[in-house]
Design a protein around this motif. Sequence first.
Motif, PDB file in Angstrom:
ATOM      1  N   MET A   1       0.838  -1.205   0.000  1.00  0.00           N
ATOM      2  CA  MET A   1       0.000   0.000   0.000  1.00  0.00           C
ATOM      3  C   MET A   1       0.872   1.254   0.000  1.00  0.00           C
ATOM      4  O   MET A   1       0.703   2.150  -0.821  1.00  0.00           O
ATOM      5  N   GLN A   4       2.649   1.621  -3.274  1.00  0.00           N
ATOM      6  CA  GLN A   4       1.702   2.025  -4.316  1.00  0.00           C
ATOM      7  C   GLN A   4       1.394   3.507  -4.207  1.00  0.00           C
ATOM      8  O   GLN A   4       1.352   4.225  -5.200  1.00  0.00           O
ATOM      9  N   LEU A   5       1.208   3.952  -2.963  1.00  0.00           N
ATOM     10  CA  LEU A   5       0.897   5.351  -2.709  1.00  0.00           C
ATOM     11  C   LEU A   5       2.005   6.240  -3.257  1.00  0.00           C
ATOM     12  O   LEU A   5       1.761   7.269  -3.854  1.00  0.00           O
ATOM     13  N   TRP A   8       1.767   6.781  -6.911  1.00  0.00           N
ATOM     14  CA  TRP A   8       0.646   7.628  -7.332  1.00  0.00           C
ATOM     15  C   TRP A   8       0.779   9.069  -6.857  1.00  0.00           C
ATOM     16  O   TRP A   8      -0.100   9.898  -7.092  1.00  0.00           O
ATOM     17  N   VAL A  11      -0.007  12.175  -9.102  1.00  0.00           N
ATOM     18  CA  VAL A  11      -1.404  12.412  -9.461  1.00  0.00           C
ATOM     19  C   VAL A  11      -2.128  13.151  -8.343  1.00  0.00           C
ATOM     20  O   VAL A  11      -2.872  14.101  -8.576  1.00  0.00           O
ATOM     21  N   PHE A  12      -1.874  12.718  -7.106  1.00  0.00           N
ATOM     22  CA  PHE A  12      -2.644  13.259  -5.990  1.00  0.00           C
ATOM     23  C   PHE A  12      -2.167  14.635  -5.541  1.00  0.00           C
ATOM     24  O   PHE A  12      -2.947  15.454  -5.100  1.00  0.00           O
ATOM     25  N   ILE A  13      -0.885  14.840  -5.643  1.00  0.00           N
ATOM     26  CA  ILE A  13      -0.354  16.026  -4.995  1.00  0.00           C
ATOM     27  C   ILE A  13       0.056  17.134  -5.968  1.00  0.00           C
ATOM     28  O   ILE A  13       0.004  18.310  -5.635  1.00  0.00           O
ATOM     29  N   THR A  16      -2.280  20.486  -6.724  1.00  0.00           N
ATOM     30  CA  THR A  16      -2.281  21.435  -5.609  1.00  0.00           C
ATOM     31  C   THR A  16      -0.901  22.057  -5.438  1.00  0.00           C
ATOM     32  O   THR A  16      -0.770  23.265  -5.220  1.00  0.00           O
TER      33      THR A  16
ATOM     34  N   MET B  92      -7.777  15.322  -2.560  1.00  0.00           N
ATOM     35  CA  MET B  92      -6.797  14.319  -2.982  1.00  0.00           C
ATOM     36  C   MET B  92      -5.462  14.544  -2.266  1.00  0.00           C
ATOM     37  O   MET B  92      -4.858  13.612  -1.720  1.00  0.00           O
ATOM     38  N   TRP B  95      -5.616  13.672   1.545  1.00  0.00           N
ATOM     39  CA  TRP B  95      -5.585  12.235   1.812  1.00  0.00           C
ATOM     40  C   TRP B  95      -4.167  11.693   1.629  1.00  0.00           C
ATOM     41  O   TRP B  95      -3.644  10.958   2.465  1.00  0.00           O
ATOM     42  N   TYR B  96      -3.539  12.110   0.544  1.00  0.00           N
ATOM     43  CA  TYR B  96      -2.195  11.644   0.259  1.00  0.00           C
ATOM     44  C   TYR B  96      -1.212  12.080   1.348  1.00  0.00           C
ATOM     45  O   TYR B  96      -0.399  11.290   1.826  1.00  0.00           O
ATOM     46  N   GLU B 170      -9.037   1.090   4.719  1.00  0.00           N
ATOM     47  CA  GLU B 170      -8.193   1.209   3.541  1.00  0.00           C
ATOM     48  C   GLU B 170      -7.320  -0.032   3.377  1.00  0.00           C
ATOM     49  O   GLU B 170      -7.054  -0.476   2.266  1.00  0.00           O
ATOM     50  N   CYS B 178      -7.578  -2.891  -4.457  1.00  0.00           N
ATOM     51  CA  CYS B 178      -7.848  -1.501  -4.845  1.00  0.00           C
ATOM     52  C   CYS B 178      -6.531  -0.760  -5.033  1.00  0.00           C
ATOM     53  O   CYS B 178      -5.659  -0.816  -4.173  1.00  0.00           O
ATOM     54  N   ASN B 179      -6.384  -0.013  -6.135  1.00  0.00           N
ATOM     55  CA  ASN B 179      -5.220   0.860  -6.214  1.00  0.00           C
ATOM     56  C   ASN B 179      -5.603   2.215  -5.610  1.00  0.00           C
ATOM     57  O   ASN B 179      -6.788   2.474  -5.361  1.00  0.00           O
ATOM     58  N   PRO B 180      -4.621   3.081  -5.329  1.00  0.00           N
ATOM     59  CA  PRO B 180      -4.937   4.341  -4.644  1.00  0.00           C
ATOM     60  C   PRO B 180      -6.024   5.158  -5.347  1.00  0.00           C
ATOM     61  O   PRO B 180      -6.831   5.804  -4.702  1.00  0.00           O
ATOM     62  N   TRP B 181      -6.039   5.154  -6.647  1.00  0.00           N
ATOM     63  CA  TRP B 181      -7.031   5.922  -7.395  1.00  0.00           C
ATOM     64  C   TRP B 181      -8.442   5.445  -7.073  1.00  0.00           C
ATOM     65  O   TRP B 181      -9.319   6.229  -6.703  1.00  0.00           O
ATOM     66  N   MET B 183      -9.283   3.535  -4.569  1.00  0.00           N
ATOM     67  CA  MET B 183      -9.483   3.685  -3.133  1.00  0.00           C
ATOM     68  C   MET B 183     -10.021   5.082  -2.811  1.00  0.00           C
ATOM     69  O   MET B 183     -10.993   5.240  -2.076  1.00  0.00           O
ATOM     70  N   PHE B 184      -9.389   6.095  -3.406  1.00  0.00           N
ATOM     71  CA  PHE B 184      -9.792   7.455  -3.085  1.00  0.00           C
ATOM     72  C   PHE B 184     -11.191   7.768  -3.608  1.00  0.00           C
ATOM     73  O   PHE B 184     -12.039   8.254  -2.872  1.00  0.00           O
TER      74      PHE B 184
END
Lengths: 281, 277
Positions: A1, A4-5, A8, A11-13, A16, B92, B95-96, B170, B178-181, B183-184
Amino acid sequence: MKDQLKRWGAVFILPTLIAFAISFLVPFVMGIYLSFTDFTTVTNATFVGADNYIKAFTDNSDFLNALWFTVKFTVVSVISINVIAFLLAYLLTGKIKGTNAFRTVFFMPNLIGGIVLGYIWQLIINGILGSFGLDITVDASYGFWGLVVLMNWQMVGYMMIIYIAALQNVPPEMHEVAAIDGANRRQSLRHVILPLVMPAITICTFLTLTNAFKVFDQNYALTGGAPGKETSMLALDIFRTFYGSIGREGVGQAKAVIFFLIVALIALLQMKLSSRFEKDE
Amino acid sequence: MVTRHSYRWLVFLLLLILAVLFIAPILIVLMNSFKGQFSISGEPFRLPTKETFVGLLNYRNGIEKIDFVSAFAYSLFITVASVSVIILFTSMAAWYIVRRKSFFTKFFYLTLVFSMIVPFQMVMFTMSKIANVLNLENPVGIVLIYLGFGAGLSVFIFSGFVRSLPYALEEAASIDGCNPWQMFFKIIFPMMKPTAVTVAILNAMWIWNDYLLPYLVIGSKYKTIPVAIQYLQGGYGSRDMGALMAMLVLAVLPIIVFYAFAQKFIVKGVIAGAVKG
């Protein structure tokens, strides 16, 4: 996990982060640097040391006047807003008819923007002063009290809502216990309720403090600093230094840094005080 | 008991008087918006008479003078677009930041929180220069700037919520592949709805009423409502008090309508925003 985070992350950060860098991070760092330089367009900066900071105070007395006006305005507003808001909240948590309607009305002005508020009150205040043949630009004290009234009108409902939430958290048994012990209304308010809503008082005090200190729109619309620059608050003075005079961008930026340092100091004080409350609980 | 009863009536009466005083300024502006422009400044508290009543003339003048329809459209577009973008991207990021816990995310979080206490005047000049260089001086570009300025408070509120979520959920989803995408968007984001409403309201109130930022970044070409009203006031020639009154009414009207429909959420959101500490 976790791995994986990591993959990614972009994409998430990134969205912003990019926006934050463009609108805040880079301008902030540049702003600090430029306050030590002479510049008109950012790219033509030459280093001048603390010159701008000295000029901010010595070129003319605008900045010190604005600072003094801002401090006076802030102190008067913070006290009046919080006293009125707390009294309203106290009255509205008693068993009074139409409580919800009153709350709705008192809170409403908070949603209106500063520019619009400024012109609404300009009409009212000039209307009142007009019957004496005066207007708001005749004397700085008119502008001062006009701003205080405006600020109260805008913020009282907001603070009232926070105080109401805090007062409703006071367990009703507390009143009964106090009454049994022979406390009258005023004593129970002073010795039972006030200590329990102290955290809310801290929040509201600092909220009004920073909001009053940073006022720009209301000041700009209501008096625009008139008469002369006598009713200019810090934010307006900085704005005028940047855009209202030629070749003084460096001084404007130095004033802005000082302004930031004062606000940061207030915020630091707030953090210290609130963390002390949390420890007490 | 009689004293208690009369005390309540006294308080009620006092509150009633205050409530009238609170509404009066807006009603006075409304009343004056129907008077001729030269019958306002001198006598704002006088009701319109046969001679001073001008119907909707001020509204027609004002709408034409400041192009209110465009101003309204710009304000609405910028507010809605910015709030949507802020909700999506800062949730997003929040959460990250909370789940990843690396040095970088911690540092990023701290700078975001820090940005909340920095007054706008500190960055306004350099920011508008950068916006100019990057061609952000249009209603779409300004959305990116609002994302940057809104990020501090929004990430702060969202991450507070994420921290309250049990991590086990989670973990289970991750074991299920589930991948993070996914999951979110399938698990976390739907749970964030109440927080998202709070963030939306706080940002909407700020952006709709904001003056200085849109004035500096897009003000010369695209005027939002506050910028247009200020322009009407500071514009050339004599000021048209009638048009000003009418435009103030039109500026306040959408806010009151919004308030009437979303009062509960607004009050809740404002409290949540205040307790940010």
